[in-house]
Scaffold this motif. Structure first.
Motif, PDB file in Angstrom:
ATOM      1  N   PRO A 366      -9.589   2.096 -32.098  1.00 12.32           N
ATOM      2  CA  PRO A 366      -9.861   2.403 -30.689  1.00 12.32           C
ATOM      3  C   PRO A 366     -11.356   2.659 -30.463  1.00 12.32           C
ATOM      4  O   PRO A 366     -12.132   2.807 -31.410  1.00 12.32           O
ATOM      5  N   PRO A 367     -11.762   2.740 -29.217  1.00 12.51           N
ATOM      6  CA  PRO A 367     -13.184   3.016 -28.926  1.00 12.51           C
ATOM      7  C   PRO A 367     -13.591   4.405 -29.404  1.00 12.51           C
ATOM      8  O   PRO A 367     -12.786   5.343 -29.411  1.00 12.51           O
ATOM      9  N   GLY A 368     -14.846   4.496 -29.826  1.00 12.48           N
ATOM     10  CA  GLY A 368     -15.383   5.794 -30.208  1.00 12.48           C
ATOM     11  C   GLY A 368     -15.040   6.247 -31.602  1.00 12.48           C
ATOM     12  O   GLY A 368     -15.218   7.427 -31.928  1.00 12.48           O
ATOM     13  N   THR A 369     -14.569   5.363 -32.454  1.00 14.74           N
ATOM     14  CA  THR A 369     -14.212   5.770 -33.820  1.00 14.74           C
ATOM     15  C   THR A 369     -15.341   5.530 -34.820  1.00 14.74           C
ATOM     16  O   THR A 369     -15.140   5.687 -36.028  1.00 14.74           O
ATOM     17  N   GLY A 370     -16.505   5.111 -34.359  1.00 14.14           N
ATOM     18  CA  GLY A 370     -17.675   4.994 -35.235  1.00 14.14           C
ATOM     19  C   GLY A 370     -17.706   3.727 -36.069  1.00 14.14           C
ATOM     20  O   GLY A 370     -18.324   3.707 -37.144  1.00 14.14           O
ATOM     21  N   LYS A 371     -17.089   2.660 -35.583  1.00 19.25           N
ATOM     22  CA  LYS A 371     -17.004   1.419 -36.366  1.00 19.25           C
ATOM     23  C   LYS A 371     -18.385   0.803 -36.621  1.00 19.25           C
ATOM     24  O   LYS A 371     -18.723   0.464 -37.750  1.00 19.25           O
ATOM     25  N   THR A 372     -19.157   0.670 -35.558  1.00 22.16           N
ATOM     26  CA  THR A 372     -20.470   0.030 -35.701  1.00 22.16           C
ATOM     27  C   THR A 372     -21.417   0.899 -36.524  1.00 22.16           C
ATOM     28  O   THR A 372     -22.143   0.399 -37.391  1.00 22.16           O
ATOM     29  N   TYR A 373     -21.416   2.188 -36.271  1.00 22.13           N
ATOM     30  CA  TYR A 373     -22.279   3.102 -37.031  1.00 22.13           C
ATOM     31  C   TYR A 373     -21.953   3.056 -38.518  1.00 22.13           C
ATOM     32  O   TYR A 373     -22.843   2.944 -39.362  1.00 22.13           O
ATOM     33  N   LEU A 374     -20.659   3.111 -38.828  1.00 24.63           N
ATOM     34  CA  LEU A 374     -20.249   3.082 -40.230  1.00 24.63           C
ATOM     35  C   LEU A 374     -20.621   1.743 -40.869  1.00 24.63           C
ATOM     36  O   LEU A 374     -21.101   1.711 -42.009  1.00 24.63           O
ATOM     37  N   ALA A 375     -20.427   0.626 -40.142  1.00 25.69           N
ATOM     38  CA  ALA A 375     -20.757  -0.690 -40.680  1.00 25.69           C
ATOM     39  C   ALA A 375     -22.242  -0.780 -41.011  1.00 25.69           C
ATOM     40  O   ALA A 375     -22.628  -1.273 -42.078  1.00 25.69           O
ATOM     41  N   LEU A 376     -23.085  -0.306 -40.126  1.00 27.44           N
ATOM     42  CA  LEU A 376     -24.533  -0.365 -40.355  1.00 27.44           C
ATOM     43  C   LEU A 376     -24.957   0.505 -41.528  1.00 27.44           C
ATOM     44  O   LEU A 376     -25.714   0.067 -42.401  1.00 27.44           O
ATOM     45  N   LYS A 377     -24.494   1.730 -41.552  1.00 29.14           N
ATOM     46  CA  LYS A 377     -24.888   2.655 -42.609  1.00 29.14           C
ATOM     47  C   LYS A 377     -24.391   2.189 -43.978  1.00 29.14           C
ATOM     48  O   LYS A 377     -25.110   2.277 -44.980  1.00 29.14           O
ATOM     49  N   LEU A 378     -23.157   1.694 -44.021  1.00 29.07           N
ATOM     50  CA  LEU A 378     -22.602   1.216 -45.279  1.00 29.07           C
ATOM     51  C   LEU A 378     -23.360  -0.027 -45.760  1.00 29.07           C
ATOM     52  O   LEU A 378     -23.666  -0.158 -46.951  1.00 29.07           O
TER      53      LEU A 378
END
Length: 627
Positions: A366-378
């Motif tokens: 769902p929205p707001g679960t940090g998908k993009t942030y986690l993908a970038l950091k990982l």
């Protein structure tokens, strides 16, 4: 003109050449001359002078892969021609002149390891032997694939090439007198006249390129490879191209080759070599993977010892060893888990393992679960920094031309005129960067945000095939290049499950990607907000409110992620109420559109606060201590 040399001029008088031996400082260098006589299968013979020193030991794999040179060396030792040296302790010495079939064969006999004699036999002034070959394409050595396992239904590799030490090209209509050094312009005219209506326009273009590579670009000292019976054979070109009569015109253009004694199983070849071999041409330039070819069948120690005889800067990297550096994804540890507020480092390691196995992964939720942030950091952690990471966001109008390559309007820097030019997209740019020499062991990551919002079949085109078959290549739509995805290129997509465009994700994509859920109902997302609040010194009340909210949303794909409340603005006066009213409630209104539900009454802060046992005026203050 000599028929054996394809009509090219006879070579001028050869000077004397010398060879550097590994660890040979303090002893004389072997001496030799290039002969006019025909050596191995049409190559130029080479004479090693008496008194030349030789190594006492051979490379461990020399006997297996270079059996002919090893056998000749043993014969010379057994007959006393190659004997213990009385001048140099621990070395051998030739008692008489010895004639060999080619410069490389001669160098291999002396060194006890494979050597490119066209490069390593040098004059006193340092000029390599190849400089004294007339009618030969100049430039550094290259590697080539020539197909011969199915020429008009016949396997020429096993029947002719390996037994007779040659490589050939079928040119049944080619007139006599076309030999070594023929220009491409001349070949265009000849092919058009000699093939006429027997070949299509595209077939003629392909034929011109293959003939030019075989006759003019290929030269003595180049590596030549072929496939037969599931095995990959490697050899060295030892002479000029020439024409000869052949059965059904299957092999009427020929070059002498010294083949290694054994082949290599195709399935065990490095992936980059397999990618090149999947191209559907009869003659293919393999120079980009030559270091990998040079390392086949040899250990790191053998390669290092082999390179010792090459006059190079000691600080230089040995190409075959550099190409062999393994691609690695670092193992996530507790520091990364703490930075990303992941509940368990084992979860991060599993994501890393999925990427290692499949090389493509989608984070969905769902929205707001940090998908993009986690993908970038990982990706930054696994790739070693942001320089190896590129992000692109898909949208409904996104196309193949935007993503990979296409003709785009571009202004000429000098004339200022605008014209359509072939332009690389983000995937092609990153793939080119990842495949650069020296980058093979460095992971590169493409982050595709909102991957399900585009028409994936339209955007990926023929690249869809490469996502599943990484050891293959395809012919590109616009440039016509043969392209393969580099083994060190990884793709991470993000997908919003509340977006109804998820229906565009078909079974083909699901098969090509590993899918990892980020949902408020499961870790690492379910406890993320509480961990963040504790780290930032806030109380847990926003997390309690979010849990209460999500407990009222029946469909898991529409529950609200914690990132909406992980912002500094939430903790200013009125901040929580503002975020709830302008960001969270509109999402729920869209979800319940047409359901006749009072969104404020069901999901408002006041309602949730009462459910948590709070007073009526406590809902807007996130810093209020929990009861």
């Amino acid at each position: 003109m000599s028929e054996e040399h394809g009509g090219r001029p006879e070579p001028r008088q050869s000077p004397e050449f010398r060879l550097r031996l590994p660890g040979g400082d303090g002893i004389d260098r072997p001496r030799g001359v290039l002969l006019d006589a025909v050596g191995t299968s049409g190559s130029r013979a080479f004479l090693i002078r008496a008194g030349s020193p030789a190594r006492d030991q051979v490379m461990p794999s020399f006997a297996k892969h270079f059996g002919a040179a090893f056998k000749r060396r043993q014969e010379l030792r057994d007959t006393g021609v190659l004997r213990r040296s009385s001048r140099w302790q621990g070395w051998l010495e030739l008692a008489t002149d010895v004639e060999c079939g080619s410069p490389s064969f001669a160098a291999g006999v002396l060194v006890g390891a494979p050597r490119n004699g066209w490069v390593e036999w040098k004059t006193e002034a340092g000029a390599p032997l190849s400089d004294f070959m007339e009618g030969v394409w100049s430039g550094p050595g290259r590697a080539w694939l020539v197909r011969g396992s199915n020429v008009s239904g016949s396997d020429l590799v096993q029947r002719l090439w390996l037994p007779e030490e040659r490589v050939s090209l079928a040119a049944v209509h080619l007139r006599q007198g076309i030999g070594q050094g023929t220009s491409k312009e001349r070949l265009r005219t000849v092919v058009e006249e000699d093939w006429g209506s027997t070949a299509t326009y595209n077939q003629k273009l392909e034929l011109i390129e293959e003939l030019h590579a075989f006759l003019s670009r290929m030269k003595p000292g180049d590596t030549v490879c072929t496939l037969s019976g599931g095995r990959f054979y490697v050899g060295e070109v030892t002479g000029a191209a020439g024409q000869a009569a052949s059965e059904d015109g299957r092999s009427n253009l020929r070059r002498p080759v010294e083949w290694q004694s054994t082949g290599y199983a195709y399935d065990e070849l490095p992936e980059e070599i397999q990618q090149k071999l999947s191209s559907q041409h009869d003659v293919i330039d393999l120079t980009a993977v030559r270091p990998l070819i040079d390392g086949l069948g040899r250990t790191d120690e053998e390669l290092a010892d082999d390179a010792e005889a090459i006059e190079r800067d000691p600080s230089e990297v040995i190409p075959a060893l550099a190409a062999r550096r393994e691609l690695e994804l670092p193992e996530p540890g507790q520091p990364l888990a703490d930075e990303l507020l992941v509940h368990d480092v084992a979860w991060l390691r599993e994501v890393r393992d999925l990427l290692w196995d499949d090389r493509q992964l989608v984070l969905y939720g769902p929205p707001g679960t940090g998908k993009t942030y986690l993908a970038l950091k990982l990706a930054e952690f696994l790739g070693g920094g942001p320089e190896q990471v590129k992000l692109v966001q898909f949208h409904p109008s996104y196309a193949y031309e935007d993503f990979f390559e296409g003709f785009r309007p571009r202004e000429d820097a000098e004339t200022r005129e605008v014209a359509f030019r072939l332009t690389a997209g983000p995937l092609r740019e990153l793939a080119d960067l990842a495949s650069r020499e020296g980058n093979r062991h460095v992971p590169h990551f493409l982050i595709i945000d909102e991957i399900n919002r585009a028409n994936l079949a339209k955007v990926f085109g023929e690249l869809y095939f490469l996502l599943e078959y990484r050891n293959k290549s395809v012919r590109l739509t616009y440039s016509g290049d043969d392209f393969a995805l580099p083994p060190n290129l990884f793709v991470i997509g993000t997908m919003n499950t509340a977006d109804r465009s998820i229906a565009l994700v078909d079974a083909a994509m699901r098969r090509r990607f590993a899918f990892v859920e980020l949902s408020p109902r499961t870790e690492p997302t379910s406890g993320l907000l509480r961990r963040w609040l504790a780290r930032e010194g806030h109380n847990s009340r926003p997390a309690d409110l979010l849990d209460a909210l999500n407990s009222r949303i029946e469909e898991a794909d529409f529950r609200i992620g914690p990132s909406y409340l992980m912002k500094k603005g939430v903790f200013r006066a009125g901040g929580l109420e503002r975020v709830w009213r302008t960001k969270i409630l509109p999402l729920l209104e869209e979800h319940h559109y047409g359901d006749s539900i009072d969104i404020e009454k069901r999901y408002g802060l006041a309602t949730l606060g009462k459910a948590l046992g709070e007073g009526a005026n406590e809902g807007a203050n996130p810093e209020k201590p929990s009861p």
